[in-house]
Scaffold this motif. Structure first.
Motif, short mmCIF file in Angstrom:
data_model
loop_
_atom_site.label_atom_id
_atom_site.label_comp_id
_atom_site.label_asym_id
_atom_site.label_seq_id
_atom_site.Cartn_x
_atom_site.Cartn_y
_atom_site.Cartn_z
N ALA A 26 8.75 -8.53 23.35
CA ALA A 26 9.13 -7.33 22.46
C ALA A 26 8.12 -6.09 23.26
CB ALA A 26 7.68 -7.97 21.47
N ALA A 27 6.82 -6.87 23.54
CA ALA A 27 6.68 -6.06 24.26
C ALA A 27 7.46 -5.31 25.46
CB ALA A 27 4.93 -6.08 25.13
N SER A 28 8.61 -5.65 26.02
CA SER A 28 8.73 -5.25 27.25
C SER A 28 9.97 -4.52 26.55
CB SER A 28 10.14 -6.41 28.08
OG SER A 28 11.24 -5.49 28.55
N ILE A 29 10.82 -4.65 25.38
CA ILE A 29 11.77 -3.79 24.56
C ILE A 29 10.61 -1.80 24.13
CG2 ILE A 29 12.32 -3.62 21.94
CD1 ILE A 29 13.69 -6.61 22.05
N THR A 86 19.13 -3.81 26.97
CA THR A 86 19.30 -5.45 27.13
C THR A 86 19.20 -6.08 28.64
OG1 THR A 86 20.73 -5.10 24.67
CG2 THR A 86 20.37 -7.14 25.91
N THR A 87 18.93 -5.76 29.75
CA THR A 87 19.36 -6.29 30.83
C THR A 87 17.93 -6.15 30.75
OG1 THR A 87 21.74 -5.52 31.32
CG2 THR A 87 19.86 -6.36 32.96
N VAL A 98 11.94 -10.33 31.44
CA VAL A 98 10.99 -10.61 31.72
C VAL A 98 11.51 -12.29 30.98
CG1 VAL A 98 9.01 -9.06 31.03
CG2 VAL A 98 10.70 -10.35 29.17
N LEU A 99 12.62 -12.68 30.79
CA LEU A 99 12.57 -13.83 30.52
C LEU A 99 12.80 -15.01 31.27
CD1 LEU A 99 15.59 -13.86 27.77
CD2 LEU A 99 13.50 -14.39 27.57
N ILE A 109 20.00 -15.12 27.40
CA ILE A 109 19.34 -14.55 25.95
C ILE A 109 20.16 -14.83 24.46
CG2 ILE A 109 20.16 -12.09 24.80
CD1 ILE A 109 20.07 -11.03 27.80
N SER A 110 20.99 -15.28 24.62
CA SER A 110 21.61 -16.26 23.52
C SER A 110 20.81 -17.11 22.91
CB SER A 110 23.22 -16.28 24.01
OG SER A 110 23.83 -16.09 23.69
N GLN A 111 20.36 -18.64 23.64
CA GLN A 111 19.68 -18.84 23.48
C GLN A 111 18.14 -18.58 22.95
OE1 GLN A 111 18.78 -21.73 27.39
NE2 GLN A 111 20.77 -22.83 27.09
N PHE A 112 18.03 -18.13 23.62
CA PHE A 112 16.29 -16.72 23.23
C PHE A 112 16.51 -16.32 21.92
CE2 PHE A 112 14.18 -13.12 22.19
CZ PHE A 112 12.83 -13.10 22.40
#
Lengths: 152, 152
Positions: free
Chosen positions: B118-121, B29-30, B35-36, B42-45
Motif C-alpha cells: 500500500a505504501a509502495s502504491i 503495477t510493476t 517490494v513483493l 502478484i496474483s498470489q498477493f
DNA sequence: CCCTATTGATTTGACATTAAAGCAATAGCC
DNA sequence: GGCTATTGCTTTAATGTCAAATCAATAGGG
C-alpha cells in the motif's frame, strides 16, 4: 479491491485511484480487442502493429517498444512465423541480430485489422469527451513517470 | 445504439489516451509490486489480500473479485496451498463449494506485507495530488464502464 | 592475437491466463 | 423417484510472461 483497510487518507486516495486505473486498463483492453479474430492474440497483434508502423526491427527493438522481455518476443515471433505473418533474417553485418519483417500476407492481414481495432478502442473510450481523454492521458503520463520511474 | 462515425481526430485522441492508460497501468503495477518477496507473485498477493479483507471465500467469489477465470483461481490456490498460506475445505451444506481460508502463517504473512505494498502504491502515485488522483479515478471509472461494458 | 566483457537471441522452469471439456454435486421439474 | 439442467471446481491445451542460464557473435584491452 474491497478495502476494509483504514489507513492515512493519502494511502486511501492512492489505492482507490490505483484500483480504478487497473480495472479500466483491463476492461478497455479486453473489450477493445474483442474484434480480433480467434487465431490471433493481443501480443501477436502488438508485434504486427509495431512492424507495420515502424518497419522491420530486430527482436531487442521489438521488446523495447512492447515493454516485454526478450525471451517473450522469441516465442511470439515463433508463433507469428509459424502462421506465415513474419520472417526472420540474420543480419549479415552482425550475425547476432535477427531482423523480423512482415511477409506480404502478414502485411495484408495487419493492414486490414488495425483500423478495426482502432475504431474499437475509440468506441470504448467514447464515454469520455475529447477533453476528458486528454486529461486522462495527461494524468496517466504523470502517474506512469512517477516516483521510481526510470529517467526518460 | 448505432455507432456514428467520429472522424480521425476522435480516433487519434482515443488511441493516444489508450496508450498512456496502458503504459501507466503496466508501469505503476510493476514498480509498486517490486517490494513483493520473490517467492510470491502478484496474483498470489491478490488472493491473499482479498482473503484478508473479506474473510474466507469460495473460489467463484475469488474469481469474481479478482476478475479472473475459475481455472486460473484453481491454480493460484493450488500454489498458495503448497506454500501453506491457505487451506481448502469442502462445504458440508453443499459439497460443490470449496471454501478458501488463510492459515495462521498465511495471515501473518499478508498482514505484514500489505502495508508495504500500500505504501509502495502511494509512493508511485505521489506525483499526482489528491485532487488529481480523484480525477484520474473518476475518468478511469467512466472509461471502464464505457460503450460495451456489462451492465452493473 | 588472446582473454574477457558485452550484446542479441534462445532455452528452460515456473507461474499466469483463458477457453473448453469434463466431473461431481445440487436443484428443479415431471 | 428419476431425468435434466445448472453450478462449482478441475483439467487440458495453447499462449503468454519473466528471470535466469546458456549460446553465439562481436568488441575492447592488453
Amino acid at each position: 479491491m474491497p478495502s476494509r483497510y483504514q489507513g492515512p487518507k493519502a494511502e486511501i486516495d492512492a489505492l482507490s485511484a490505483y484500483i480504478k486505473l487497473m480495472r479500466a486498463a483491463e476492461s478497455v483492453t479486453t473489450r477493445a480487442h474483442a474484434v480480433l479474430p480467434k487465431d490471433i492474440t493481443i501480443s501477436q497483434f502488438g508485434v504486427l502493429e509495431v512492424l507495420l508502423h515502424c518497419g522491420p526491427l530486430c527482436q531487442t527493438e521489438l521488446a523495447g517498444k512492447l515493454l516485454k522481455s526478450g525471451g517473450n518476443i522469441t516465442l511470439i515471433v515463433d508463433n507469428l512465423e509459424k502462421a506465415g505473418h513474419v520472417v526472420r533474417e540474420r543480419s549479415r553485418e552482425d550475425r547476432r541480430f535477427v531482423t523480423v519483417s512482415l511477409t506480404d500476407s502478414g502485411r495484408a492481414f495487419i493492414t486490414g485489422l488495425f483500423p478495426k481495432v482502432a475504431a474499437s478502442i475509440t468506441r470504448e473510450l467514447s464515454a469520455l469527451s475529447s477533453a476528458e481523454q486528454f486529461t486522462l492521458g495527461w494524468l496517466c503520463k504523470k502517474a506512469g513517470t512517477g516516483a521510481s520511474a526510470p529517467a526518460a
